[in-house]
Motif scaffolding. Structure first.
Motif, short mmCIF file in Angstrom:
data_model
loop_
_atom_site.label_atom_id
_atom_site.label_comp_id
_atom_site.label_asym_id
_atom_site.label_seq_id
_atom_site.Cartn_x
_atom_site.Cartn_y
_atom_site.Cartn_z
N LYS A 1 5.50 -14.28 -20.95
CA LYS A 1 5.30 -15.65 -20.45
C LYS A 1 5.46 -15.78 -18.94
N GLY A 2 6.23 -14.93 -18.29
CA GLY A 2 6.45 -15.07 -16.86
C GLY A 2 5.32 -14.56 -15.99
N ILE A 3 4.34 -13.90 -16.58
CA ILE A 3 3.19 -13.38 -15.83
C ILE A 3 2.12 -14.46 -15.74
N GLU A 4 1.53 -14.62 -14.56
CA GLU A 4 0.44 -15.58 -14.39
C GLU A 4 -0.89 -14.89 -14.66
N VAL A 5 -1.62 -15.42 -15.64
CA VAL A 5 -2.93 -14.86 -15.98
C VAL A 5 -3.98 -15.55 -15.11
N LEU A 6 -4.66 -14.77 -14.28
CA LEU A 6 -5.65 -15.30 -13.35
C LEU A 6 -7.05 -15.29 -13.94
N GLY A 7 -7.25 -14.52 -14.97
CA GLY A 7 -8.54 -14.46 -15.64
C GLY A 7 -8.58 -13.26 -16.56
N CYS A 8 -9.32 -13.38 -17.67
CA CYS A 8 -9.40 -12.27 -18.63
C CYS A 8 -10.66 -12.42 -19.47
N GLY A 9 -11.36 -11.31 -19.66
CA GLY A 9 -12.54 -11.33 -20.52
C GLY A 9 -13.32 -10.04 -20.39
N VAL A 10 -14.47 -10.01 -21.01
CA VAL A 10 -15.35 -8.85 -20.97
C VAL A 10 -16.21 -8.93 -19.70
N PRO A 11 -16.17 -7.90 -18.86
CA PRO A 11 -16.86 -7.96 -17.56
C PRO A 11 -18.34 -7.62 -17.65
N THR A 12 -19.08 -8.41 -18.41
CA THR A 12 -20.49 -8.08 -18.65
C THR A 12 -21.36 -8.29 -17.43
N ALA A 13 -20.94 -9.11 -16.48
CA ALA A 13 -21.75 -9.34 -15.27
C ALA A 13 -21.01 -8.88 -14.02
N TRP A 14 -20.10 -7.94 -14.17
CA TRP A 14 -19.32 -7.43 -13.04
C TRP A 14 -20.19 -6.50 -12.18
N PRO A 15 -20.07 -6.57 -10.86
CA PRO A 15 -20.88 -5.67 -10.03
C PRO A 15 -20.65 -4.20 -10.39
N GLY A 16 -21.74 -3.49 -10.57
CA GLY A 16 -21.65 -2.07 -10.91
C GLY A 16 -21.57 -1.79 -12.39
N VAL A 17 -21.37 -2.82 -13.21
CA VAL A 17 -21.33 -2.67 -14.66
C VAL A 17 -22.68 -3.12 -15.22
N THR A 18 -23.41 -2.19 -15.82
CA THR A 18 -24.73 -2.52 -16.35
C THR A 18 -24.70 -2.58 -17.87
N GLN A 19 -25.62 -3.34 -18.41
CA GLN A 19 -25.73 -3.41 -19.87
C GLN A 19 -26.08 -2.04 -20.45
N THR A 20 -26.87 -1.27 -19.73
CA THR A 20 -27.22 0.07 -20.19
C THR A 20 -25.97 0.93 -20.33
N ASP A 21 -25.10 0.90 -19.31
CA ASP A 21 -23.87 1.69 -19.38
C ASP A 21 -22.94 1.18 -20.46
N LEU A 22 -22.81 -0.14 -20.61
CA LEU A 22 -21.91 -0.69 -21.62
C LEU A 22 -22.34 -0.26 -23.02
N ARG A 23 -23.61 -0.22 -23.27
CA ARG A 23 -24.10 0.18 -24.59
C ARG A 23 -24.00 1.68 -24.82
N ALA A 24 -24.10 2.46 -23.73
CA ALA A 24 -24.08 3.91 -23.86
C ALA A 24 -22.68 4.48 -23.89
N ALA A 25 -21.69 3.75 -23.34
CA ALA A 25 -20.37 4.32 -23.09
C ALA A 25 -19.55 4.53 -24.36
N THR A 26 -19.57 3.56 -25.27
CA THR A 26 -18.74 3.60 -26.46
C THR A 26 -19.15 2.45 -27.38
N ASP A 27 -18.46 2.27 -28.50
CA ASP A 27 -18.84 1.23 -29.46
C ASP A 27 -18.03 -0.05 -29.31
N HIS A 28 -17.27 -0.18 -28.22
CA HIS A 28 -16.56 -1.42 -27.90
C HIS A 28 -16.92 -1.82 -26.48
N LEU A 29 -16.69 -3.08 -26.16
CA LEU A 29 -16.79 -3.53 -24.78
C LEU A 29 -15.38 -3.59 -24.19
N PRO A 30 -15.25 -3.37 -22.89
CA PRO A 30 -13.92 -3.41 -22.27
C PRO A 30 -13.44 -4.83 -22.05
#
Length: 249
Positions: free
Chosen positions: A209-238
């Motif tokens: 509880k004492g940690i401030e959460v600034l944001g959390c989710g799947v980085p599907t539109a993060w710079p350098g992260v492509t849909q091609t790599d996300l699908r090829a890397a493993t069977d889960h999303l980070p």
């Protein structure tokens, strides 16, 4: 999509860190794509599930860490799959791998744990991959909370593949005691399974509880992260979280 804050240590000793949780399916897929996804997120800590556990598993995990400009802290076969990677900004106080009780006929499970520091912020860290069997999974959820409390730190984070959705008993058990980082500060996209058809959230990062959460989710539109790599890397999303951890008292 707005970017999460960059990692930093503030004058008061508090630290903003990025934490990534990722099921890598024993590196059986495109390991170059996997390394590119991890490196693009620029995490301070990576909570791995399904790290390699058999022949030359240490070498395989070390190779992934090196490709993402990280180091291996702990875990792998010695934790039955979970592992923790970090960058060189991390000061490591101690690590411990924990094997959970084995239920005959089911996979062995375990926790990879560490206590680390960023500036004056001291954090307990746990990576997990919980059971597919609901009753065993619930027991493991209780063990997770006990182990996290036993790390002896005021602030702690846990992440992993829960094999449970937010409405499930184990997920709710954890969310009742800890902050579900996505629910606290949703960012990116929600569903982590599967890359080809994201339809459920079974991977999560939790924080005390004492940690401030600034944001959390799947980085599907993060710079350098492509849909091609996300699908090829493993069977889960980070799952990627930015957290502000107060300085230790």
């Amino acid at each position: 999509m707005a970017l999460l804050p960059e990692s930093r240590t503030d004058p008061d000793g508090s630290a903003t860190i990025r934490v990534l949780s990722y099921n890598i399916r024993s590196m059986r897929d495109d390991t170059d794509a996997l390394a590119r996804v991890i490196a693009a997120c620029d995490p301070d800590l990576v909570l791995i599930q399904e790290a390699p556990r058999f022949f030359r598993w240490r070498k395989k995990l070390a190779r992934l860490a090196r490709a993402a400009d990280l180091v291996v802290l702990t875990g792998g076969a010695t934790a039955a799959g979970p592992a923790i990677l970090s960058n060189l900004r991390t000061t490591v106080e101690r690590t411990e791998d924990v094997l959970l009780p084995l239920t005959p006929g089911l996979h062995r499970r375990g926790f990879a744990t560490a206590v680390v520091r960023f500036g004056a912020a001291r954090i307990g860290v746990l990576s997990c991959h919980l059971s597919l069997q609901k009753d065993e999974r619930l027991e493991q959820g209780g063990m997770l909370l006990d182990r996290l409390a036993g790390l002896g730190t005021e602030h702690a984070i846990a992440g992993g593949d829960l094999n449970d959705r937010p409405t499930g008993r184990t997920f709710r058990l954890l969310a009742d005691s800890l902050q579900d980082c996505w629910a606290t500060a949703p960012w990116g996209t929600e569903y982590s399974s599967t890359p080809a058809d994201p339809h459920q959230r079974i991977d999560a990062i939790f924080a005390t509880k004492g940690i401030e959460v600034l944001g959390c989710g799947v980085p599907t539109a993060w710079p350098g992260v492509t849909q091609t790599d996300l699908r090829a890397a493993t069977d889960h999303l980070p799952v990627l979280a930015a957290l502000r951890v107060p300085a230790a008292q």
